[in-house]
Motif scaffolding. Structure first.
Motif, PDB file in Angstrom:
ATOM      1  N   GLY A  20       0.812  -1.210   0.000  1.00 51.97           N
ATOM      2  CA  GLY A  20       0.000   0.000   0.000  1.00 51.97           C
ATOM      3  C   GLY A  20       0.847   1.262   0.000  1.00 51.97           C
ATOM      4  O   GLY A  20       0.456   2.288  -0.552  1.00 51.97           O
ATOM      5  N   LEU A  21       2.027   1.179   0.589  1.00 46.46           N
ATOM      6  CA  LEU A  21       2.910   2.342   0.630  1.00 46.46           C
ATOM      7  C   LEU A  21       3.358   2.755  -0.769  1.00 46.46           C
ATOM      8  O   LEU A  21       3.468   3.943  -1.062  1.00 46.46           O
ATOM      9  CB  LEU A  21       4.120   2.056   1.517  1.00 46.46           C
ATOM     10  N   HIS A  22       3.587   1.798  -1.653  1.00 48.12           N
ATOM     11  CA  HIS A  22       3.941   2.125  -3.040  1.00 48.12           C
ATOM     12  C   HIS A  22       2.839   2.982  -3.685  1.00 48.12           C
ATOM     13  O   HIS A  22       3.118   4.003  -4.299  1.00 48.12           O
ATOM     14  CB  HIS A  22       4.105   0.846  -3.873  1.00 48.12           C
ATOM     15  N   TYR A  23       1.606   2.530  -3.515  1.00 48.00           N
ATOM     16  CA  TYR A  23       0.482   3.250  -4.141  1.00 48.00           C
ATOM     17  C   TYR A  23       0.262   4.613  -3.495  1.00 48.00           C
ATOM     18  O   TYR A  23      -0.022   5.591  -4.176  1.00 48.00           O
ATOM     19  CB  TYR A  23      -0.779   2.391  -4.100  1.00 48.00           C
ATOM     20  N   LEU A  24       0.415   4.672  -2.178  1.00 47.73           N
ATOM     21  CA  LEU A  24       0.264   5.948  -1.482  1.00 47.73           C
ATOM     22  C   LEU A  24       1.313   6.945  -1.971  1.00 47.73           C
ATOM     23  O   LEU A  24       0.996   8.113  -2.240  1.00 47.73           O
ATOM     24  CB  LEU A  24       0.396   5.747   0.032  1.00 47.73           C
ATOM     25  N   CYS A  25       2.543   6.507  -2.128  1.00 48.65           N
ATOM     26  CA  CYS A  25       3.629   7.413  -2.519  1.00 48.65           C
ATOM     27  C   CYS A  25       3.481   7.957  -3.933  1.00 48.65           C
ATOM     28  O   CYS A  25       4.021   9.015  -4.241  1.00 48.65           O
ATOM     29  CB  CYS A  25       4.977   6.711  -2.375  1.00 48.65           C
ATOM     30  N   GLN A  26       2.742   7.270  -4.793  1.00 47.60           N
ATOM     31  CA  GLN A  26       2.558   7.807  -6.144  1.00 47.60           C
ATOM     32  C   GLN A  26       1.242   8.548  -6.298  1.00 47.60           C
ATOM     33  O   GLN A  26       0.998   9.175  -7.331  1.00 47.60           O
ATOM     34  CB  GLN A  26       2.681   6.697  -7.185  1.00 47.60           C
ATOM     35  N   ALA A  27       0.401   8.541  -5.277  1.00 46.49           N
ATOM     36  CA  ALA A  27      -0.903   9.205  -5.351  1.00 46.49           C
ATOM     37  C   ALA A  27      -0.757  10.727  -5.298  1.00 46.49           C
ATOM     38  O   ALA A  27       0.048  11.256  -4.529  1.00 46.49           O
ATOM     39  CB  ALA A  27      -1.795   8.743  -4.207  1.00 46.49           C
ATOM     40  N   LYS A  28      -1.534  11.412  -6.107  1.00 46.99           N
ATOM     41  CA  LYS A  28      -1.491  12.879  -6.121  1.00 46.99           C
ATOM     42  C   LYS A  28      -1.944  13.472  -4.785  1.00 46.99           C
ATOM     43  O   LYS A  28      -1.532  14.554  -4.412  1.00 46.99           O
ATOM     44  CB  LYS A  28      -2.360  13.416  -7.252  1.00 46.99           C
ATOM     45  N   ASN A  29      -2.803  12.744  -4.063  1.00 45.11           N
ATOM     46  CA  ASN A  29      -3.304  13.270  -2.795  1.00 45.11           C
ATOM     47  C   ASN A  29      -2.509  12.757  -1.589  1.00 45.11           C
ATOM     48  O   ASN A  29      -2.943  12.872  -0.457  1.00 45.11           O
ATOM     49  CB  ASN A  29      -4.790  12.933  -2.628  1.00 45.11           C
ATOM     50  N   CYS A  30      -1.314  12.234  -1.829  1.00 45.40           N
ATOM     51  CA  CYS A  30      -0.449  11.796  -0.737  1.00 45.40           C
ATOM     52  C   CYS A  30       0.008  13.022   0.053  1.00 45.40           C
ATOM     53  O   CYS A  30       0.492  13.999  -0.515  1.00 45.40           O
ATOM     54  CB  CYS A  30       0.761  11.054  -1.310  1.00 45.40           C
ATOM     55  N   THR A  31      -0.154  12.958   1.345  1.00 44.89           N
ATOM     56  CA  THR A  31       0.283  14.057   2.207  1.00 44.89           C
ATOM     57  C   THR A  31       1.272  13.517   3.239  1.00 44.89           C
ATOM     58  O   THR A  31       1.283  12.311   3.515  1.00 44.89           O
ATOM     59  CB  THR A  31      -0.904  14.684   2.968  1.00 44.89           C
ATOM     60  N   PRO A  32       2.085  14.376   3.828  1.00 46.73           N
ATOM     61  CA  PRO A  32       2.963  13.919   4.908  1.00 46.73           C
ATOM     62  C   PRO A  32       2.157  13.293   6.056  1.00 46.73           C
ATOM     63  O   PRO A  32       2.612  12.346   6.689  1.00 46.73           O
ATOM     64  CB  PRO A  32       3.675  15.198   5.353  1.00 46.73           C
ATOM     65  N   GLN A  33       0.947  13.788   6.290  1.00 48.31           N
ATOM     66  CA  GLN A  33       0.109  13.237   7.353  1.00 48.31           C
ATOM     67  C   GLN A  33      -0.316  11.802   7.029  1.00 48.31           C
ATOM     68  O   GLN A  33      -0.345  10.941   7.916  1.00 48.31           O
ATOM     69  CB  GLN A  33      -1.135  14.115   7.579  1.00 48.31           C
ATOM     70  N   LEU A  34      -0.664  11.535   5.754  1.00 42.58           N
ATOM     71  CA  LEU A  34      -1.013  10.166   5.367  1.00 42.58           C
ATOM     72  C   LEU A  34       0.195   9.243   5.495  1.00 42.58           C
ATOM     73  O   LEU A  34       0.069   8.101   5.948  1.00 42.58           O
ATOM     74  CB  LEU A  34      -1.560  10.118   3.939  1.00 42.58           C
TER      75      LEU A  34
END
Length: 132
Positions: A20-34
């Motif tokens: 899931g971290l791979h997908y989170l890191c490429q998401a446009k809505n990834c934030t430092p909080q996420l």
């Protein structure tokens, strides 16, 4: 919901060996909080030590919305992440330096975790930024 899902499935891998971290890191809505939520609840501190493949940090550095705060949050849990090479022998710093959205602040932030980046012979990540 996110916290429970991350706790239960955060380290699950798919056929590409992505979590899931791979997908989170490429998401446009990834934030430092996420990223922080993910790291607090589920993160096997980079099991990518020796294997050469795309890490979540490679994807984060390719994300046009990456900020210094993203890099700092990621590096809090994996200080060696900037040195990992993918299948093409590229580090996350290589991708960051080649990006149109790369700034001096991003490079400075990345280099604090990879101070030897400019000491290799041949084309380095930093020289690729200088020549673009």
């Amino acid at each position: 919901y996110i916290e429970e899902n991350v706790k239960e499935h955060g380290n699950d891998e798919n056929v590409k060996k992505w979590t899931g971290l791979h997908y989170l890191c490429q998401a446009k809505n990834c934030t430092p909080q996420l990223l922080n939520t993910y790291f607090q609840h589920c993160f096997e501190a980079e099991k990518f030590e020796v294997i050469k493949f795309t890490t979540p940090l490679h994807l984060l550095c390719r994300n046009e919305n990456v900020t210094k705060e993203h890099l700092d949050k990621y590096m809090d849990v994996n200080i060696k992440g900037m040195t990992h090479m993918d299948e093409d022998l590229q580090t996350p710093l290589h991708y960051l330096c080649r990006a149109n959205y790369c700034t001096a602040a991003l490079i400075k932030s990345a280099l604090q975790f990879y101070p030897d980046a400019g000491t290799f012979r041949g084309g380095t990540a930093v020289t690729s930024h200088i020549h673009k």
